[in-house]
Every structure is written in structure tokens, then in C-alpha cells.
Design an enzyme around this catalytic site. Structure first.
Site, PDB file in Angstrom:
ATOM      1  N   ARG A  33       1.492  -9.976   6.256  1.00  0.00           N
ATOM      2  CA  ARG A  33       0.834  -8.731   5.849  1.00  0.00           C
ATOM      3  C   ARG A  33      -0.386  -8.481   6.734  1.00  0.00           C
ATOM      4  O   ARG A  33      -1.263  -9.341   6.854  1.00  0.00           O
ATOM      5  CB  ARG A  33       0.402  -8.826   4.386  1.00  0.00           C
ATOM      6  CG  ARG A  33      -0.494  -7.690   3.900  1.00  0.00           C
ATOM      7  CD  ARG A  33      -0.867  -7.906   2.446  1.00  0.00           C
ATOM      8  NE  ARG A  33      -1.829  -6.921   1.951  1.00  0.00           N
ATOM      9  CZ  ARG A  33      -3.076  -7.220   1.584  1.00  0.00           C
ATOM     10  NH1 ARG A  33      -3.519  -8.483   1.678  1.00  0.00           N
ATOM     11  NH2 ARG A  33      -3.883  -6.292   1.144  1.00  0.00           N
ATOM     12  N   ARG A  74     -15.883   3.472  -4.403  1.00  0.00           N
ATOM     13  CA  ARG A  74     -16.911   2.441  -4.358  1.00  0.00           C
ATOM     14  C   ARG A  74     -18.304   3.005  -4.649  1.00  0.00           C
ATOM     15  O   ARG A  74     -18.548   4.205  -4.479  1.00  0.00           O
ATOM     16  CB  ARG A  74     -16.946   1.787  -2.969  1.00  0.00           C
ATOM     17  CG  ARG A  74     -15.666   1.062  -2.595  1.00  0.00           C
ATOM     18  CD  ARG A  74     -15.831   0.348  -1.257  1.00  0.00           C
ATOM     19  NE  ARG A  74     -14.617  -0.345  -0.857  1.00  0.00           N
ATOM     20  CZ  ARG A  74     -14.242  -1.545  -1.297  1.00  0.00           C
ATOM     21  NH1 ARG A  74     -15.018  -2.189  -2.156  1.00  0.00           N
ATOM     22  NH2 ARG A  74     -13.133  -2.104  -0.890  1.00  0.00           N
ATOM     23  N   LYS A 220       2.577   0.311  -3.851  1.00  0.00           N
ATOM     24  CA  LYS A 220       1.706  -0.630  -4.579  1.00  0.00           C
ATOM     25  C   LYS A 220       1.385  -0.023  -5.947  1.00  0.00           C
ATOM     26  O   LYS A 220       0.850   1.079  -6.035  1.00  0.00           O
ATOM     27  CB  LYS A 220       0.434  -0.885  -3.781  1.00  0.00           C
ATOM     28  CG  LYS A 220       0.702  -1.632  -2.476  1.00  0.00           C
ATOM     29  CD  LYS A 220      -0.522  -1.702  -1.583  1.00  0.00           C
ATOM     30  CE  LYS A 220      -1.579  -2.606  -2.146  1.00  0.00           C
ATOM     31  NZ  LYS A 220      -2.727  -2.744  -1.194  1.00  0.00           N
ATOM     32  N   THR A 281      -1.685 -10.978  -5.654  1.00  0.00           N
ATOM     33  CA  THR A 281      -3.097 -11.082  -6.053  1.00  0.00           C
ATOM     34  C   THR A 281      -3.411 -12.356  -6.842  1.00  0.00           C
ATOM     35  O   THR A 281      -2.855 -12.583  -7.917  1.00  0.00           O
ATOM     36  CB  THR A 281      -3.564  -9.860  -6.878  1.00  0.00           C
ATOM     37  OG1 THR A 281      -3.106  -8.653  -6.256  1.00  0.00           O
ATOM     38  CG2 THR A 281      -5.087  -9.828  -6.940  1.00  0.00           C
TER      39      THR A 281
END
Length: 478
Positions: A33, A74, A220, A281
Site C-alpha cells: 500500500r 482537521r 474504504k 487498522t
């Protein structure tokens, strides 16, 4: 038996050298990845060249997955790099604050749409849920909150909303610019972050086609609203080649208590719809700093294998960890251990389902035959598009599926399919009458078969044509 569950490893400073990539391939990595949240396109191109050189040197096929950054929701930066928020304190997220000017009372907000999407009493989750803020008011460009769960908060940490609802577009200007430069990289897979609808997949595919690229697109799954909406989730699965259960952001939004059930459901759905699925994850996160995984991490990986995931993924463990090769070996051993369980070798799925084509009928009949005739040591598929071995891999079996093809793109795409071993084989270089024997000889020469075994062979009467598989034979190995 070869390991059936595939391993995806993220490349980073700890794993990007030529020697380390070679070691990781030898340890068992099937797909690398490239995380487009970090590094430049030039960096990724150099790493991709190294991966392909080392895969060729080891005479194996390894896929490359380009993981698009997606929207970055963010906070801004703090003057001192971080602050400590106390429970009950008031804290403001202010779009007017620029640069690293944040304090213990307020911080800048890079995601301006939050002021439109947040409402009083919403729960905002910062830094992967470690900090919890309750919205008390929204005043113009300022979101006023009260700290529910405090702690240390660093600059530019991510924001999620409990239950979902922050709907930034999946493809950003950066993602489009990265796709526009992917022609030289030529990834085998492209992962789209924060997918919210099938349209995100269609748009990505169109942008890639404009560059002359047709990689498999992985959606995803990171948003609570996606897993809660049956129609949306089915549409995303239908539009994509497969999904990634991205447990970081998804777990923050739905809560860890709900995540395990959602993971199992997503894996099951993907397999039922003939899609591949990656579980990702924090699978062995302790191995960022430790040479051994915890027992809980081993159980986590094993449970994903028992659920039927095609692949398990390593992120920081191989990107920045101290033991990237050791963690791949540990994950491989765990997968092999889990695959010994009888549940991974049999399946009742589709037992009452009617098939839609000769190709699917042959694929399903082959798995049934292999599972019920002990002399069969594997299934050989002469394939052009890879569809037949993909269909076979949707059913549980203890038998390896050998995908024989001269199409390099097909072989690399099959690197992500559970139980499939991609092997280069140019069927058109042989006469039709000798093809069966040559196929068996080749697999035997690779060390997978022995004299006295039997192998199940599938092929089409017309070689080199997609979707033409219509024949199945059981042949002795001599």
C-alpha cells in the site's frame, strides 16, 4: 498448504528501501500500500519501481495499492504544538484562527463546513476519539464546545462526529491531481477514502480511464451513515471491485462496541456480492515498538480470517515500526493458524442459489467437488479476466486455487483474492491437445503438486476470451 489469506503492507520510512522490500516479499507480503497522505508522487514512483524489481527477482506477483488521501477534516495548530484539555472546560473551534495560534481555550478549524454541519449537543471526536467535545453553540465561523473527555491534544488532529454526518466530498483537489499523474505509476488497485456513495467510485473510475488506467477500485468504508444505509452500502459494493473495512475512522464514528458486528457484516456482504474485502487498522499495532504481538492482536487477526476476509492490512506497523519484517511473519503465522480451523474449509453459502452463467456454475461446482473429493489437491483455472478464480474464492475451501494466465494485470489483481495463487502461464503457446498435461506439469514444477495427486482443471473451449469458462475436469498427476 500455502497461506490463503493475503497480507497488505503499508510502505513508509521503515520499509521503503530495496532490501527491506525484498525481505517483506519473502516474508509474505502480497500487496504493498502506497499511502498518498504522505510523500510525493516521485517518492511513490521510486517505491513502485523497487517493488516491481524485487517481485520479478523473486519470480512472484505482488500488487500495488494506491490509497488516495481523501478529505482531511482537521483542527489547526497550537502555538506550543499541543495542549491539555480538562474535563468540563470550554473550548472553541474557530475558522478565523490561522496558523499555529491555538491555545487551551481555542484552536483554528481547517474544515469550515463543520460550522454548517454541526448542531447543539452533537458530540465531536478528536484524535481518533481520544478527546470528546459536546457542541454548545455554533456562532458564525465558531463552533463552541465543552470538553466531555479531556487529555492531551496535538496540532492538526482529525475530527469525527459520533454517529457520522461530516460529509466532505470523497475526492479532493489533491486526489484529482494525484490521479492525473498515475499513468507512470500504474497501480493495480486504487483505494478511495471516505466513500459516501457509489458516485464516488464512478467518478474515480472515469478519472482513471481518462489517464488510460483500469485498476481495481477499493472503497474504504469509514462513515457511519454508509453502514447504516442498506441502499447506499449495496450501491458502493456493486460499483467497486472490493471494500476496505477501515476500522479507525469507522470505529470512532460507530463506537468500538458496534464495530466488530459491523466488520463481520461487511465481510459477509462483500463475499456474497463477489467482492474482495480488506480488514485494516491497528491489527498488530503493538509491534510498532515490540517484536511480538499481543494475544489480543493475534485473536483479532484470526477472527478476521475466520470471518472470511480476503486480506488483512498493516499500516504503521510496517510503515514506521521497528520490526516490519517480523510483523509480516507474525501475521502470516496467525493467518495460517486460523486457516487450520474447519470453518475456513467449508461453506454452505449459495447451496440454494441459482447460477447466472456457465462460468459461475463451473466455478461453484469445482469448489464443491474439491471439498468433497479428498484426492483433489487444488484447482487450476485457465483464466483471462480472473473472474472464475474470484468466484471460486468466495466459497470456503482448503484447496489452493491456481490462476493460470498470461495477462499480467489479471495476475496482479488476483494477489488480493483469498486462496488464489497467481501463476504466469501462456496457454496459447501450446496445442489444445497438450494443454491439460502442460498445465499440470507447470504447477507440479512449482512444487505445489506431487505424483499421485489429482487436480481439478477449469477452462473455456475458446482460449483468451473473457467469461468463456465452461469446462471442468479432474485429472491425475503423474
Amino acid at each position: 498448504m500455502p497461506r490463503r489469506t493475503k497480507i497488505v503492507a503499508t510502505v513508509g520510512p521503515a520499509s521503503q528501501s530495496e532490501q527491506r522490500i525484498a525481505e517483506l516479499i519473502e516474508a509474505g507480503v502480497n500487496v504493498f500500500r502506497l499511502n498518498f497522505s504522505h510523500g510525493t508522487m516521485e517518492d511513490h514512483l521510486e517505491v513502485a519501481h523497487r517493488i516491481r524489481r524485487q517481485a520479478m527477482a523473486q519470480e512472484t506477483y505482488v500488487g500495488i495499492l494506491a490509497d488516495l488521501q481523501g478529505p482531511k477534516i482537521r483542527i489547526g495548530g497550537f502555538a506550543d504544538g499541543k495542549v491539555t484539555l480538562e474535563e468540563g472546560a470550554l473550548f472553541s473551534l474557530d475558522t478565523a484562527l490561522i496558523g499555529d495560534t491555538g491555545t487551551v481555550r481555542s484552536v483554528g478549524l481547517e474544515y469550515r463546513a463543520l460550522c454548517e454541519q454541526a448542531s447543539r449537543d452533537d458530540i465531536l471526536l478528536l484524535d481518533d476519539g481520544r478527546i470528546r467535545l459536546q457542541v454548545t453553540a455554533v456562532d458564525g465561523g465558531v463552533v463552541e464546545t465543552q470538553v466531555l473527555v479531556g487529555g492531551e491534544l496535538g496540532s492538526r488532529k482529525g475530527i469525527n462526529m459520533l454517529g457520522g454526518g461530516l460529509a466532505a466530498p470523497a475526492l479532493t483537489d489533491k486526489d484529482r491531481a494525484d490521479i492525473a499523474r498515475m499513468e507512470e505509476l500504474r497501480p493495480d488497485f486504487v483505494a478511495v477514502s471516505f466513500v459516501s456513495a457509489a458516485g464516488d467510485i464512478f467518478e474515480t473510475r472515469d478519472l482513471l480511464l481518462a489517464q488510460g488506467l483500469e485498476p481495481a477500485i477499493i472503497a474504504k468504508i469509514e462513515r457511519a451513515e454508509v453502514v447504516e444505509d442498506e441502499i447506499t452500502l449495496k450501491g458502493i459494493l456493486s460499483a467497486s471491485h472490493g471494500i476496505m473495512v477501515a476500522r479507525g475512522d469507522l470505529g470512532v464514528e460507530v463506537g468500538d462496541a458496534s464495530l466488530i458486528g459491523i466488520q463481520k457484516d461487511l465481510i459477509s456482504r462483500a463475499r456474497r456480492m463477489d467482492r474482495v474485502v480488506i480488514t485494516a487498522t491497528q491489527m498488530m499495532e503493538s509491534m510498532i515498538n515490540s517484536p511480538m504481538p499481543t494475544r489480543a492482536e493475534v485473536f483479532d487477526v484470526a477472527n478476521a480470517v475466520l470471518d472470511g476476509t480476503d486480506a488483512v492490512m498493516l499500516s504503521a506497523e510496517t510503515a514506521v515500526g521497528k520490526f516490519p519484517v517480523d510483523v509480516v511473519r507474525a501475521m502470516s503465522d496467525t493467518c495460517l493458524g486460523a486457516e487450520e480451523h474447519p470453518n475456513t474449509r467449508r461453506s454452505r453459502y449459495r447451496i440454494d442459489r441459482e447460477f447466472n452463467s456457465a462460468q459461475e456454475t463451473v466455478a461453484m461446482a469445482s469448489i464443491y467437488a474439491a471439498n468433497h473429493y479428498s484426492a483433489v489437491r487444488g484447482i487450476a483455472c485457465l483464466t483471462e479476466s480472473g473472474t472464475t478464480p474470484l468466484l471460486m474464492s468466495r466459497l470456503s475451501s482448503g484447496r489452493p486455487i491456481f490462476a493460470l494466465s498470461s495477462n499480467i494485470n489479471t495476475l496482479k489483481r488476483l494477489c488480493l483474492c483469498r486462496g488464489v495463487i497467481p501463476l504466469y502461464f501462456d496457454a496459447e503457446s501450446f496445442q489444445q491437445g497438450e494443454l491439460d498435461a502442460r498445465s499440470i506439469e507447470y504447477i507440479k514444477s512449482c512444487g505445489y503438486l506431487h505424483k499421485g495427486d489429482a487436480i481439478l482443471l477449469t477452462k473455456g473451449e475458446v482460449l483468451g476470451e473473457k467469461g468463456a469458462t465452461n469446462m471442468m475436469k479432474i485429472l491425475p498427476v503423474t
